[in-house]
Design a protein around this motif. Structure first.
Motif, PDB file in Angstrom:
ATOM      1  N   LEU A   1      49.751  38.725  49.140  1.00  0.00           N
ATOM      2  CA  LEU A   1      48.565  37.894  48.919  1.00  0.00           C
ATOM      3  C   LEU A   1      47.420  38.716  48.338  1.00  0.00           C
ATOM      4  N   ILE A   2      47.272  39.946  48.815  1.00  0.00           N
ATOM      5  CA  ILE A   2      46.239  40.824  48.247  1.00  0.00           C
ATOM      6  C   ILE A   2      46.511  41.075  46.769  1.00  0.00           C
ATOM      7  N   GLY A   3      47.776  41.352  46.447  1.00  0.00           N
ATOM      8  CA  GLY A   3      48.126  41.593  45.052  1.00  0.00           C
ATOM      9  C   GLY A   3      47.873  40.399  44.160  1.00  0.00           C
ATOM     10  N   ILE A   4      48.070  39.185  44.689  1.00  0.00           N
ATOM     11  CA  ILE A   4      47.851  37.973  43.899  1.00  0.00           C
ATOM     12  C   ILE A   4      46.368  37.632  43.802  1.00  0.00           C
ATOM     13  N   LEU A   5      45.641  37.781  44.923  1.00  0.00           N
ATOM     14  CA  LEU A   5      44.255  37.325  44.969  1.00  0.00           C
ATOM     15  C   LEU A   5      43.274  38.330  44.375  1.00  0.00           C
ATOM     16  N   SER A   6      43.642  39.597  44.317  1.00  0.00           N
ATOM     17  CA  SER A   6      42.704  40.607  43.828  1.00  0.00           C
ATOM     18  C   SER A   6      42.184  40.322  42.421  1.00  0.00           C
ATOM     19  N   PRO A   7      43.035  40.017  41.429  1.00  0.00           N
ATOM     20  CA  PRO A   7      42.483  39.688  40.100  1.00  0.00           C
ATOM     21  C   PRO A   7      41.619  38.436  40.116  1.00  0.00           C
ATOM     22  N   ILE A   8      41.980  37.457  40.957  1.00  0.00           N
ATOM     23  CA  ILE A   8      41.192  36.221  41.037  1.00  0.00           C
ATOM     24  C   ILE A   8      39.816  36.518  41.617  1.00  0.00           C
ATOM     25  N   LEU A   9      39.768  37.306  42.690  1.00  0.00           N
ATOM     26  CA  LEU A   9      38.489  37.646  43.305  1.00  0.00           C
ATOM     27  C   LEU A   9      37.635  38.492  42.360  1.00  0.00           C
ATOM     28  N   THR A  10      38.291  39.344  41.568  1.00  0.00           N
ATOM     29  CA  THR A  10      37.545  40.150  40.596  1.00  0.00           C
ATOM     30  C   THR A  10      36.931  39.268  39.518  1.00  0.00           C
ATOM     31  N   SER A  11      37.707  38.313  39.013  1.00  0.00           N
ATOM     32  CA  SER A  11      37.176  37.410  37.979  1.00  0.00           C
ATOM     33  C   SER A  11      36.050  36.530  38.501  1.00  0.00           C
ATOM     34  N   LEU A  12      36.076  36.212  39.798  1.00  0.00           N
ATOM     35  CA  LEU A  12      35.017  35.402  40.404  1.00  0.00           C
ATOM     36  C   LEU A  12      33.800  36.231  40.795  1.00  0.00           C
ATOM     37  N   GLY A  13      33.906  37.538  40.687  1.00  0.00           N
ATOM     38  CA  GLY A  13      32.791  38.404  41.023  1.00  0.00           C
ATOM     39  C   GLY A  13      32.648  38.693  42.494  1.00  0.00           C
ATOM     40  N   LEU A  14      33.635  38.319  43.305  1.00  0.00           N
ATOM     41  CA  LEU A  14      33.556  38.573  44.747  1.00  0.00           C
ATOM     42  C   LEU A  14      33.862  40.030  45.080  1.00  0.00           C
ATOM     43  N   ILE A  15      34.680  40.677  44.286  1.00  0.00           N
ATOM     44  CA  ILE A  15      34.898  42.115  44.401  1.00  0.00           C
ATOM     45  C   ILE A  15      34.778  42.710  43.000  1.00  0.00           C
ATOM     46  N   ASP A  16      34.432  43.978  42.935  1.00  0.00           N
ATOM     47  CA  ASP A  16      34.280  44.646  41.638  1.00  0.00           C
ATOM     48  C   ASP A  16      34.751  46.089  41.766  1.00  0.00           C
ATOM     49  N   PRO A  17      35.980  46.382  41.313  1.00  0.00           N
ATOM     50  CA  PRO A  17      36.492  47.755  41.445  1.00  0.00           C
ATOM     51  C   PRO A  17      35.990  48.702  40.363  1.00  0.00           C
ATOM     52  N   TYR A  18      35.182  48.232  39.421  1.00  0.00           N
ATOM     53  CA  TYR A  18      34.776  49.055  38.289  1.00  0.00           C
ATOM     54  C   TYR A  18      33.285  49.405  38.294  1.00  0.00           C
ATOM     55  N   LYS A  19      32.452  48.555  38.837  1.00  0.00           N
ATOM     56  CA  LYS A  19      31.012  48.774  38.793  1.00  0.00           C
ATOM     57  C   LYS A  19      30.583  49.689  39.929  1.00  0.00           C
ATOM     58  N   GLY A  20      29.851  50.752  39.598  1.00  0.00           N
ATOM     59  CA  GLY A  20      29.357  51.675  40.592  1.00  0.00           C
ATOM     60  C   GLY A  20      27.861  51.539  40.799  1.00  0.00           C
ATOM     61  N   ASP A  21      27.389  52.173  41.843  1.00  0.00           N
ATOM     62  CA  ASP A  21      25.967  52.185  42.150  1.00  0.00           C
ATOM     63  C   ASP A  21      25.585  53.606  42.518  1.00  0.00           C
ATOM     64  N   ILE A  22      24.894  54.280  41.588  1.00  0.00           N
ATOM     65  CA  ILE A  22      24.580  55.687  41.783  1.00  0.00           C
ATOM     66  C   ILE A  22      23.605  55.885  42.939  1.00  0.00           C
ATOM     67  N   LYS A  23      22.921  54.812  43.351  1.00  0.00           N
ATOM     68  CA  LYS A  23      21.986  54.923  44.465  1.00  0.00           C
ATOM     69  C   LYS A  23      22.711  55.144  45.790  1.00  0.00           C
ATOM     70  N   LEU A  24      23.989  54.824  45.829  1.00  0.00           N
ATOM     71  CA  LEU A  24      24.754  54.955  47.073  1.00  0.00           C
ATOM     72  C   LEU A  24      25.314  56.356  47.269  1.00  0.00           C
ATOM     73  N   VAL A  25      25.163  57.235  46.288  1.00  0.00           N
ATOM     74  CA  VAL A  25      25.648  58.613  46.385  1.00  0.00           C
ATOM     75  C   VAL A  25      24.507  59.550  46.026  1.00  0.00           C
ATOM     76  N   GLN A  26      24.511  60.711  46.653  1.00  0.00           N
ATOM     77  CA  GLN A  26      23.451  61.666  46.383  1.00  0.00           C
ATOM     78  C   GLN A  26      23.868  63.026  46.918  1.00  0.00           C
ATOM     79  N   GLY A  27      23.072  64.033  46.623  1.00  0.00           N
ATOM     80  CA  GLY A  27      23.292  65.363  47.160  1.00  0.00           C
ATOM     81  C   GLY A  27      24.387  66.123  46.444  1.00  0.00           C
ATOM     82  N   VAL A  28      24.807  67.232  47.061  1.00  0.00           N
ATOM     83  CA  VAL A  28      25.830  68.094  46.487  1.00  0.00           C
ATOM     84  C   VAL A  28      27.154  67.336  46.407  1.00  0.00           C
ATOM     85  N   GLY A  29      27.747  67.295  45.236  1.00  0.00           N
ATOM     86  CA  GLY A  29      28.994  66.583  45.051  1.00  0.00           C
ATOM     87  C   GLY A  29      28.836  65.086  44.984  1.00  0.00           C
ATOM     88  N   SER A  30      27.603  64.603  44.972  1.00  0.00           N
ATOM     89  CA  SER A  30      27.328  63.157  44.914  1.00  0.00           C
ATOM     90  C   SER A  30      28.111  62.410  45.993  1.00  0.00           C
TER      91      SER A  30
END
Length: 338
Positions: free
Chosen positions: A59-88
């Motif tokens: 079910l995860i394998g089937i629903l993952s592309p659907i959830l990505t297209s709906l914007g509920l999950i995003d495996p590609y977009k990052g947020d640099i504000k969530l990382v900081q310091g040495v090694g980010s």
């Protein structure tokens, strides 16, 4: 009808004994082979748990592309504000785990790790399922022909199986990657990147997996081709195609099903291993192997980044292995019946 080896025999089917409440009479109700198999699986708690986990991953394998297209999950977009310091490294405890990021975030990019693992499961299952289907198709057809035809054709197919099995799969996957990936993009027109790599993995994993299926099918066909129902079909003038696909193939579903559930986790592990070695599917397309490869350098400062994808891969492979073992036991007529 004569049943194939490896299938429940209707002549030895279990029976249910029911006692009438009024006259004390005993009624005997026979059960079909499928009912026997289902009852065995239901009694096996480990197999039932493994089946449930496999369904969840599917079910995860089937629903993952659907959830990505709906914007509920995003495996590609990052947020640099969530990382900081040495090694980010991710801000916050346990790799940045929060209500918005259940598995934390990826160091350096701030991408949601839960979303990337879900997308990675989809990628791994696509490669493994397609490669397994490729092996089943080629192995079943050649196994049928080899076992039934005999003679020089059986010798030729059997020696081809031995030749393919003599090559180490992992070494061939590594050595052929540059040549075949270039041919797929330049000659066959596959888009470079993930599509070409997925096609390459499916082709090579399927090619080196079909001899195992063919050997199992050949052995079953050798015991089936002299049975009465095959001789009756021959005497009625049945052609080779009917003998293969109408008479023999229906009796081979048990070994095909069992071996498919056993080779599928092998293909999942092989895809992950290649991604870990850096020759499989590469970023930004997520796969469990590439995520593990990226997480090794962060194993000490951010163990959550390494633990979560490794744990998901282990559970995925283990559940399919346990399911295959349970199916083999349920379909084996030699196991004890209660």
């Amino acid at each position: 009808m004569t049943m194939a080896p490896g299938q429940p025999d209707e002549a030895h089917a279990q029976v249910d004994v029911e006692t009438s409440a009024t006259d004390g009479a005993v009624a005997i109700k026979g059960r079909t082979p499928w009912q026997i198999v289902r009852s065995r699986i239901r009694r096996d708690k480990v197999t039932m748990v493994a089946l449930g986990i496999c369904i969840v991953f599917a079910l995860i394998g089937i629903l993952s592309p659907i959830l990505t297209s709906l914007g509920l999950i995003d495996p590609y977009k990052g947020d640099i504000k969530l990382v900081q310091g040495v090694g980010s490294l991710p801000t916050g405890a346990l790799g940045g785990i929060s209500g918005s990021h259940w598995f934390g975030v990826e160091p350096g990019t701030g991408r949601d790790l839960f979303s990337r693992i879900m997308a990675g499961i989809t990628t791994s299952l696509i490669v493994a399922v397609l490669a397994t289907l490729f092996s089943i198709l080629v192995g079943t057809i050649l196994g049928l022909i080899s076992g039934f035809a005999g003679g020089w054709l059986d010798w030729l197919i059997s020696r081809t199986m031995d030749l393919v099995l003599s090559f180490p799969q992992t070494l061939m996957l590594l050595s052929l990657s540059t040549v075949l990936l270039g041919a797929m993009t330049d000659v066959l027109g596959f888009p470079p990147g993930a599509p070409a790599t997925i096609a390459y993995l499916v082709l090579v994993l399927g090619f080196f997996g079909w001899p195992f299926f063919a050997r199992i099918i050949r052995g079953q066909v050798l015991s089936l081709r002299e049975r009465e129902f095959v001789e009756a079909a021959r005497s009625l003038g049945a052609k080779r195609g009917r003998l293969y696909f109408k008479e023999l193939l229906p009796h081979l579903w048990a070994p095909i099903l069992v071996y498919a559930t056993l080779i599928l986790p092998q293909n999942i592990a092989a895809e992950a291993s290649l991604g870990f070695l850096g020759v499989g599917i590469q970023a930004p397309t997520p796969s469990l192997g590439s995520i593990l490869n990226d997480s090794v350098v962060y194993a000490n400062p951010d163990p959550a980044y390494f633990i979560f994808p490794g744990l998901m891969l282990s559970i995925l492979v283990l559940s399919f292995n346990l399911l295959g073992d349970g199916l083999r036991d349920a379909l084996d007529p030699k196991t004890g019946r209660s």
